[in-house]
Structure formats: structure tokens, C-alpha cells
Write an enzyme that holds these catalytic residues in place. Structure first.
Site, mmCIF file in Angstrom:
data_model
loop_
_atom_site.group_PDB
_atom_site.id
_atom_site.type_symbol
_atom_site.label_atom_id
_atom_site.label_comp_id
_atom_site.label_asym_id
_atom_site.label_seq_id
_atom_site.Cartn_x
_atom_site.Cartn_y
_atom_site.Cartn_z
ATOM 1 N N HIS A 164 39.812 43.525 20.028
ATOM 2 C CA HIS A 164 40.687 44.488 19.389
ATOM 3 C C HIS A 164 40.718 44.751 17.927
ATOM 4 C CE1 HIS A 164 44.591 46.682 19.359
ATOM 5 N NE2 HIS A 164 44.755 46.299 18.221
ATOM 6 N N GLU A 165 40.935 43.624 17.167
ATOM 7 C CA GLU A 165 40.561 43.450 15.852
ATOM 8 C C GLU A 165 39.360 43.981 15.328
ATOM 9 O OE1 GLU A 165 43.212 43.408 14.445
ATOM 10 O OE2 GLU A 165 44.551 42.671 16.093
ATOM 11 N N HIS A 168 39.083 47.560 15.227
ATOM 12 C CA HIS A 168 39.509 48.287 14.029
ATOM 13 C C HIS A 168 38.570 48.340 12.796
ATOM 14 C CE1 HIS A 168 43.631 49.007 15.556
ATOM 15 N NE2 HIS A 168 43.949 47.591 15.452
ATOM 16 N N GLU A 244 46.054 51.865 17.739
ATOM 17 C CA GLU A 244 46.296 50.809 18.584
ATOM 18 C C GLU A 244 45.834 51.172 19.916
ATOM 19 O OE1 GLU A 244 46.976 47.970 17.559
ATOM 20 O OE2 GLU A 244 47.384 48.477 15.320
#
Length: 322
Positions: A164-165, A168, A244
Site C-alpha cells: 500500500h505504501e 503511494h 487511499e
């Protein structure tokens, strides 16, 4: 939520970054003119304000260069010093490879699979469960994890959070968000400065005309700064919420295990709060907002409009349907 594709998302974020950079000076100019207009209206000795356009434009012409130079300097300092500022605000420090090979192996494997450079890895010494990505280029990209999330998630769940990070970073969300944070921070700083001046300055000269005039000027500046902060915040919050969902979808595609990330989010939702994080601008970088909600906030009709993160239950439900 269906992932729209890496290149398309990168193009969108690049466009939004450029759009923010273009819109912000326009907003600054508009608010500076609003200040000039209100100043002329409230300080003029004439009872009928029929000719305020010319003097307000003249005042704008005089003030605008100073305003733009000041804003540009603030932006450059905040933009290039953001890594140190965020690290200081969260209390993070470097996680050595020897101290946790498990984390480094998960990060390296994901990066190699996606063909992306290995970011730095930091840790926050807190038992809560949270994580965030930061940085504006390859040299400063960083994935930061709390000690709690490292110790309390299994490998699949932790891999989902790291993915997930990394999403980003790969989608260039972090650069876009940092640009928006810097812009909102300028208006927040101006509003705080005007508010403090309004409280303390008039006390020294409240009995004369100059003191009243200074109070009017400060009050106008405060109103204008609040308006700017309001509109800039709305734009920032909308960007933060949408990113998100996209990072969740990208992480699910990256790991092929959406339910592992859903399980991680469920555990994170039970204890995301980090005591060291008190800055709301920094807080929106995290996978879940790390600050406790104030009483009544959830009941507010505008809470969704000003939320930095989408509801985590909705994120989990989308991942379980992936």
C-alpha cells in the site's frame, strides 16, 4: 474498486500537481485583492463607497510582489525540508537491516517485483499499528512503520501494508500530497499569525485611531486567511481520501492477496493512534488517521467533507470484494 492503471494514475497525479501549482498563485492573488478591497472599504472616510476599484487595484499592485516572494520562499523551504520536518513530527528513525531482516526482505521483494528502487525504511517506536510513505524523489522516498505494526501483523498482512505504501510512492501520491500540505500550511500560518496579532496588538493602542485601524486590518487579514485555508483544505482532503482507495487497489494487485490487506486494516483500525503525532497535516500521510477523534466529530454533518481518510470499514469491504 478497479485499479485504473499505473501510467494513467501517474499522469493524473502529475496533472493534479501542476494544477495545484497553477491554482495556488491564483488563489493567493484573489485573496490578496480581497484583502485590499476590504481594507479600502473599511478604512475609507467616505460614507458612500462608489469608487473602490481603482485604489484597491493600486494597493494590490504594491502588495502583490511582496506576497508572492514570501509565499515562494515559504514553499521552497517547506518543499525541500519536508522529509526532515515529517521525520521530526513523527519521531521516526532509520530501521537497520540487521535489526529487522524480515521487513527489509518484504520491501525488497515487492520492489524487485515491480521494478522500482528500494526506498528507505524507518520505524516509529510506538506499539500502535500504522504506517506511511513520504518523500518527493528517489533519494527521499521512505516507508515508515510503527513497531506495533511490525510485531503484530503476520507476513502476508505486513506485505499488504508495505505494498500500500509503495503504491503511494509508485503512483506519486506522496509528492502530490506534500505539495497540497505545503499550500494549506501557508494559509494556516497566516491565519494563526493574524489571530495572535488580533489578540495582542490592540491592547497597546486601543484608545486611539491608529489602534482601531490596526485592529481592522488584522481582522480583515484573519478573515481572508481563513477563507483561503478553508478552500485549500477542501481540495487537500478530497485528494487524500481518493488516494487511499487507489493505493488499496494497487496493493491488492501487487500482492495478489487483497484479503491480507483487509485483515491488516481491520487490525489497524483497533489501534491506529500514535501519541507522538500531533500535527494534523502530517497525520493524513498515514494509512489510517493516527489521532483520536474528538467527541461529536463523527456526528458532524461535515465530517465526511473534512475527513482525511475514507471510512476504513468501506475500504475493507471493497478489498474483500476484489
Amino acid at each position: 474498486m478497479q485499479y485504473i492503471g499505473l501510467h494513467k494514475q501517474q499522469a493524473r497525479n502529475n496533472f493534479r500537481s501542476v494544477l495545484l501549482l497553477c491554482l495556488f498563485p491564483c488563489l493567493v492573488i484573489a485573496l490578496t485583492y480581497l484583502f485590499c478591497l476590504l481594507f479600502i472599504l473599511f478604512t475609507s472616510d467616505n460614507e458612500i463607497y462608489t469608487d473602490v476599484l481603482a485604489p484597491s487595484l493600486l494597493m494590490l499592485q504594491y502588495l502583490l510582489p511582496f506576497v508572492l516572494v514570501g509565499v515562494a520562499l515559504w514553499f521552497l523551504i517547506a518543499y525541500f525540508a519536508n522529509t526532515a520536518i515529517i521525520r521530526s513530527a513523527t519521531g521516526a528513525h532509520s530501521l537497520k537491516r540487521k535489526a529487522n531482516k524480515r521487513v527489509y526482505n518484504l520491501v525488497e521483494n515487492l520492489c524487485m517485483a515491480q521494478g522500482m528502487p528500494m526506498p528507505k525504511v524507518n520505524v516509529i517506536e510506538d506499539d500502535s499499528l500504522n504506517a506511511y510513505a513520504s518523500g518527493i524523489n528517489k533519494r527521499s522516498y521512505t516507508v515508515t512503520l510503527t513497531r506495533g505494526i511490525i510485531n503484530k501483523l503476520d507476513d502476508d498482512e505486513l506485505e499488504g501494508v508495505i505494498a500500500h505504501e509503495l503504491s503511494h510512492i509508485r503512483n506519486r501520491d506522496v509528492r502530490l500530497l506534500i505539495v497540497s500540505i505545503v499550500f494549506v500550511g501557508i494559509f494556516a500560518m497566516l491565519a494563526q499569525l493574524a489571530f495572535r496579532m488580533l489578540i495582542y496588538s490592540p491592547r497597546r493602542s486601543s484608545n486611539n485611531k491608529d489602534g482601531k485601524g490596526a485592529g481592522v486590518i488584522i481582522l480583515i487579514a484573519l478573515a481572508v486567511a481563513i477563507v483561503g485555508y478553508f478552500f485549500a483544505s477542501l481540495m487537500r482532503f478530497a485528494i487524500s481520501r481518493k488516494r487511499e482507495y487507489l493505493a488499496d487497489a494497487s496493493a491488492a494487485e501487487m500482492t495478489r492477496r487483497p484479503r491480507a490487506l483487509a485483515g491488516a486494516l481491520r487490525k489497524i483500525s483497533q489501534d491506529p493512534n500514535i501519541e507522538a503525532v500531533t500535527n494534523n497535516d502530517v497525520a493524513q500521510l498515514f494509512i489510517e488517521h493516527p489521532q483520536k477523534k474528538r467527541k461529536g466529530q463523527a456526528l458532524s454533518g461535515l465530517s465526511g467533507l473534512f475527513a482525511t481518510h475514507p471510512p476504513i470499514k468501506k475500504r475493507i469491504a471493497l478489498l474483500e470484494q476484489f
